[in-house]
Scaffold this motif. Sequence first.
Motif, PDB file in Angstrom:
ATOM      1  N   LEU A 145       0.833  -1.202   0.000  1.00 20.15           N
ATOM      2  CA  LEU A 145       0.000   0.000   0.000  1.00 20.15           C
ATOM      3  C   LEU A 145       0.868   1.253   0.000  1.00 20.15           C
ATOM      4  N   LEU A 146       1.976   1.224   0.738  1.00 16.72           N
ATOM      5  CA  LEU A 146       2.861   2.382   0.803  1.00 16.72           C
ATOM      6  C   LEU A 146       3.459   2.702  -0.563  1.00 16.72           C
ATOM      7  N   THR A 147       4.007   1.703  -1.233  1.00 13.39           N
ATOM      8  CA  THR A 147       4.648   1.948  -2.532  1.00 13.39           C
ATOM      9  C   THR A 147       3.624   2.323  -3.609  1.00 13.39           C
ATOM     10  N   THR A 148       2.467   1.667  -3.598  1.00 15.34           N
ATOM     11  CA  THR A 148       1.468   1.995  -4.619  1.00 15.34           C
ATOM     12  C   THR A 148       0.854   3.370  -4.385  1.00 15.34           C
ATOM     13  N   CYS A 149       0.704   3.775  -3.133  1.00 18.29           N
ATOM     14  CA  CYS A 149       0.206   5.123  -2.852  1.00 18.29           C
ATOM     15  C   CYS A 149       1.184   6.183  -3.345  1.00 18.29           C
ATOM     16  N   ILE A 150       2.466   5.901  -3.232  1.00 19.44           N
ATOM     17  CA  ILE A 150       3.475   6.836  -3.744  1.00 19.44           C
ATOM     18  C   ILE A 150       3.380   6.918  -5.261  1.00 19.44           C
ATOM     19  N   MET A 151       3.219   5.786  -5.923  1.00 20.74           N
ATOM     20  CA  MET A 151       3.086   5.792  -7.381  1.00 20.74           C
ATOM     21  C   MET A 151       1.790   6.466  -7.821  1.00 20.74           C
ATOM     22  N   ASP A 152       0.718   6.321  -7.023  1.00 19.39           N
ATOM     23  CA  ASP A 152      -0.575   6.940  -7.354  1.00 19.39           C
ATOM     24  C   ASP A 152      -0.675   8.377  -6.871  1.00 19.39           C
ATOM     25  N   GLU A 153       0.398   8.899  -6.249  1.00 19.42           N
ATOM     26  CA  GLU A 153       0.450  10.269  -5.723  1.00 19.42           C
ATOM     27  C   GLU A 153      -0.563  10.489  -4.598  1.00 19.42           C
ATOM     28  N   LEU A 154      -0.806   9.448  -3.832  1.00 21.57           N
ATOM     29  CA  LEU A 154      -1.618   9.556  -2.614  1.00 21.57           C
ATOM     30  C   LEU A 154      -0.676   9.706  -1.420  1.00 21.57           C
ATOM     31  N   TYR A 155       0.040  10.815  -1.410  1.00 21.10           N
ATOM     32  CA  TYR A 155       1.091  10.995  -0.411  1.00 21.10           C
ATOM     33  C   TYR A 155       0.532  11.215   0.993  1.00 21.10           C
ATOM     34  N   ASP A 156      -0.703  11.709   1.100  1.00 26.31           N
ATOM     35  CA  ASP A 156      -1.280  11.889   2.426  1.00 26.31           C
ATOM     36  C   ASP A 156      -1.499  10.544   3.106  1.00 26.31           C
ATOM     37  N   ILE A 157      -1.957   9.551   2.337  1.00 23.27           N
ATOM     38  CA  ILE A 157      -2.140   8.217   2.902  1.00 23.27           C
ATOM     39  C   ILE A 157      -0.791   7.580   3.211  1.00 23.27           C
ATOM     40  N   ALA A 158       0.160   7.753   2.302  1.00 29.55           N
ATOM     41  CA  ALA A 158       1.501   7.206   2.530  1.00 29.55           C
ATOM     42  C   ALA A 158       2.117   7.792   3.795  1.00 29.55           C
ATOM     43  N   LEU A 159       1.928   9.088   4.009  1.00 30.33           N
ATOM     44  CA  LEU A 159       2.474   9.747   5.199  1.00 30.33           C
ATOM     45  C   LEU A 159       1.811   9.227   6.472  1.00 30.33           C
ATOM     46  N   ASP A 160       0.501   9.086   6.440  1.00 29.98           N
ATOM     47  CA  ASP A 160      -0.219   8.583   7.612  1.00 29.98           C
ATOM     48  C   ASP A 160       0.191   7.140   7.928  1.00 29.98           C
ATOM     49  N   LEU A 161       0.384   6.354   6.885  1.00 34.83           N
ATOM     50  CA  LEU A 161       0.803   4.959   7.065  1.00 34.83           C
ATOM     51  C   LEU A 161       2.198   4.883   7.681  1.00 34.83           C
ATOM     52  N   LEU A 162       3.091   5.760   7.235  1.00 34.37           N
ATOM     53  CA  LEU A 162       4.444   5.792   7.809  1.00 34.37           C
ATOM     54  C   LEU A 162       4.425   6.248   9.262  1.00 34.37           C
ATOM     55  N   GLN A 163       3.529   7.143   9.581  1.00 29.81           N
ATOM     56  CA  GLN A 163       3.443   7.604  10.957  1.00 29.81           C
ATOM     57  C   GLN A 163       2.888   6.522  11.877  1.00 29.81           C
ATOM     58  N   HIS A 164       2.069   5.629  11.327  1.00 27.17           N
ATOM     59  CA  HIS A 164       1.594   4.483  12.106  1.00 27.17           C
ATOM     60  C   HIS A 164       2.683   3.420  12.238  1.00 27.17           C
ATOM     61  N   TYR A 165       3.358   3.120  11.122  1.00 28.62           N
ATOM     62  CA  TYR A 165       4.355   2.046  11.093  1.00 28.62           C
ATOM     63  C   TYR A 165       5.620   2.529  10.383  1.00 28.62           C
ATOM     64  N   PRO A 166       6.493   3.265  11.087  1.00 31.54           N
ATOM     65  CA  PRO A 166       7.715   3.778  10.467  1.00 31.54           C
ATOM     66  C   PRO A 166       8.622   2.679   9.910  1.00 31.54           C
ATOM     67  N   GLN A 167       8.523   1.457  10.461  1.00 30.39           N
ATOM     68  CA  GLN A 167       9.399   0.371  10.005  1.00 30.39           C
ATOM     69  C   GLN A 167       9.134  -0.015   8.558  1.00 30.39           C
ATOM     70  N   LEU A 168       8.011   0.393   7.992  1.00 25.09           N
ATOM     71  CA  LEU A 168       7.712   0.067   6.595  1.00 25.09           C
ATOM     72  C   LEU A 168       8.745   0.663   5.644  1.00 25.09           C
ATOM     73  N   ALA A 169       9.494   1.649   6.113  1.00 19.49           N
ATOM     74  CA  ALA A 169      10.542   2.248   5.280  1.00 19.49           C
ATOM     75  C   ALA A 169      11.626   1.250   4.922  1.00 19.49           C
ATOM     76  N   PHE A 170      11.772   0.172   5.711  1.00 18.09           N
ATOM     77  CA  PHE A 170      12.848  -0.791   5.485  1.00 18.09           C
ATOM     78  C   PHE A 170      12.421  -1.967   4.602  1.00 18.09           C
ATOM     79  N   TYR A 171      11.125  -2.099   4.348  1.00 17.93           N
ATOM     80  CA  TYR A 171      10.623  -3.310   3.708  1.00 17.93           C
ATOM     81  C   TYR A 171      10.508  -3.146   2.192  1.00 17.93           C
ATOM     82  N   GLN A 172      10.581  -4.292   1.499  1.00 15.81           N
ATOM     83  CA  GLN A 172      10.392  -4.331   0.051  1.00 15.81           C
ATOM     84  C   GLN A 172       9.036  -4.950  -0.262  1.00 15.81           C
TER      85      GLN A 172
END
Length: 607
Positions: A145-172
């Motif tokens: 969801l994080l990577t597809t939101c970035i590709m779809d330019e849904l950065y508000d959702i991507a930001l909220d998701l990162l704030q819930h689970y910052p560890q997602l930055a490390f995953y593929q």
Amino acid sequence: MYLPLYKAVDKGDLEATMEFLIEHPDGLTASISADGDTALHVAVLAGHREIVVELVDRLEPDDLKIRNRNNATALNYAAIGGITRIAEDLVAKNGGLLKVANQNGQIPVVVASLYGHKGMVRYLYSVSPKEELSPATNNKNGVMLLTTCIMDELYDIALDLLQHYPQLAFYQDSDKDTALDMLAQKPSAFPSGTQLAWWQQWIYNGIRVPHPLASSHSHGDIERPNKGPTDRRNIVKRASDQLLVMAWKGLKIFVPAIKKMYNLKLIHGQALAVLCCLCEQISTLHRSEFKEIGVYKAVFNAVKHGIVEFIVEIVRHYPDVIWFEDDLNRGIFLYATLQRQEKIFSLLYKMGAKKNSMATPWDKYHNNILHQAAFLAPSSQLDRVSGAALQMQRELQWYKEVESIVQPKYREMVNFNHRTPQALFTEQHRKLVEEGEKWMKDTSESCTVVAALISTIMFSAIFTVPGGYDQFSGIPIYLHGNSFMVFMVSDAMSLFASTSSLLMFLGILTSRYREEDFLKSLPTKMIVGLSCLFFSIATMMITFGITLFMMLRDRFPWISFPIILLASLPVTLFALLQFPLLVEIFFSTYGPGIFDRPKKWSSFEQS
């Protein structure tokens, strides 16, 4: 047996569908297609909401979880179709559908994001249990969801998701992509990758939008800031900022141009906030872990796409990034030179004493930074400049700029193919020089014909003045009239300008067309030639207009206005067709340049 039901549902025939189900109640949950679809699956996929509503009313909540042979529920199909109202009907009946994954292990919100249905993603994200997106669940729904939101330019959702689970930055994700790498491939998400007209840039600079980080845990509503701690010293500033934000929000409702710029700036702010969150997490890792999670790949992708904000931000969090090298031992500045990304290259000028060290390495094949400038630019960068001649000029500007910062011995250094930078430049740009020569000659030949015609007409016009000559003295009859003086002056100026233009274009046609000529000599001649040609056409039309005015003013006093309108038409057409080219050549040759050389040294690493 269920073929009539399938046809009725697929066509959207509500009456036939209900009649069939009354006669065959078991058809409500039965498989009616080769893929194991139920009537609800077919209705959802076909987008017939009326039938969906009726079927949902008749079904039990658990019946909505029935899967077909592809392991997909009706909500999975709704996510594929993107009709939000249908998804709302299904979720209202059974919220548990939000957690049911398809055969690929993807829950509905992830499916919707893969198909780019932004409205559906926003709705499903707002109602989906956030624990289903946690990396602790051992599935890839969160990072997908994080990577597809970035590709779809849904950065508000991507930001909220990162704030819930910052560890997602490390995953593929399933395609081995990380959020950082996805962001590095989105130049449109940042100001450096967005081309705006001057008036759009003016609006963009003045607009105030909510700060993205103020929307922590807002579940996708990036424009709803939370209340922060009150600081008496800054409360007035914050209040004025909020008033400005509210004012711009009101204006965007009534002015489409402002709405477009407002949304664009909001997206840029959200993307930068996502980047900050990613960089903060990555800065906690050891450098040995960077390659495994794709940091090197992301950095060089950002360089390739010219996202200067990406490089600046990641360097602020991890300064050693400036020493990163790719598989061919090219640092970020060597690679920026090869890719012709001037904004990233210009960061060299903001690095103080490090600048000299960053310009000295060479790659695996012994190509130094000047060799990189000698290679032909990627076609995507060349196409940004119109005409082969201006493309060659841009390549020379790059080569001269890099040459000015390297050590003198680097100018004669040979690579593994025994080529010096100058020899490599000549070899790589031979075809572009030929194309530039052809472009210059074709343009000059066309303009030469026009200039020659104007010169001929204006030369003959001076001997056939309006009103004729006095038969005794030979002096023009209208010699003492103001209109006649306008005729004489405009005729002479048109003749002189067209002759000058003709000489300039002849100079271009007879040029030697050396590489260096494309830097200043040929563009300057083209600027002078086009300017004189434009001026000669304008004055020619003035001459023609004043002649008609002098001949018809006694009979038609109102004739001056339509003559002015008609005379301005060809001048306007020429300006619309050729003036943009003239402006581009002028700014490319005598403008401020594409490189940012600050007068005062300042490290871009400091926050």
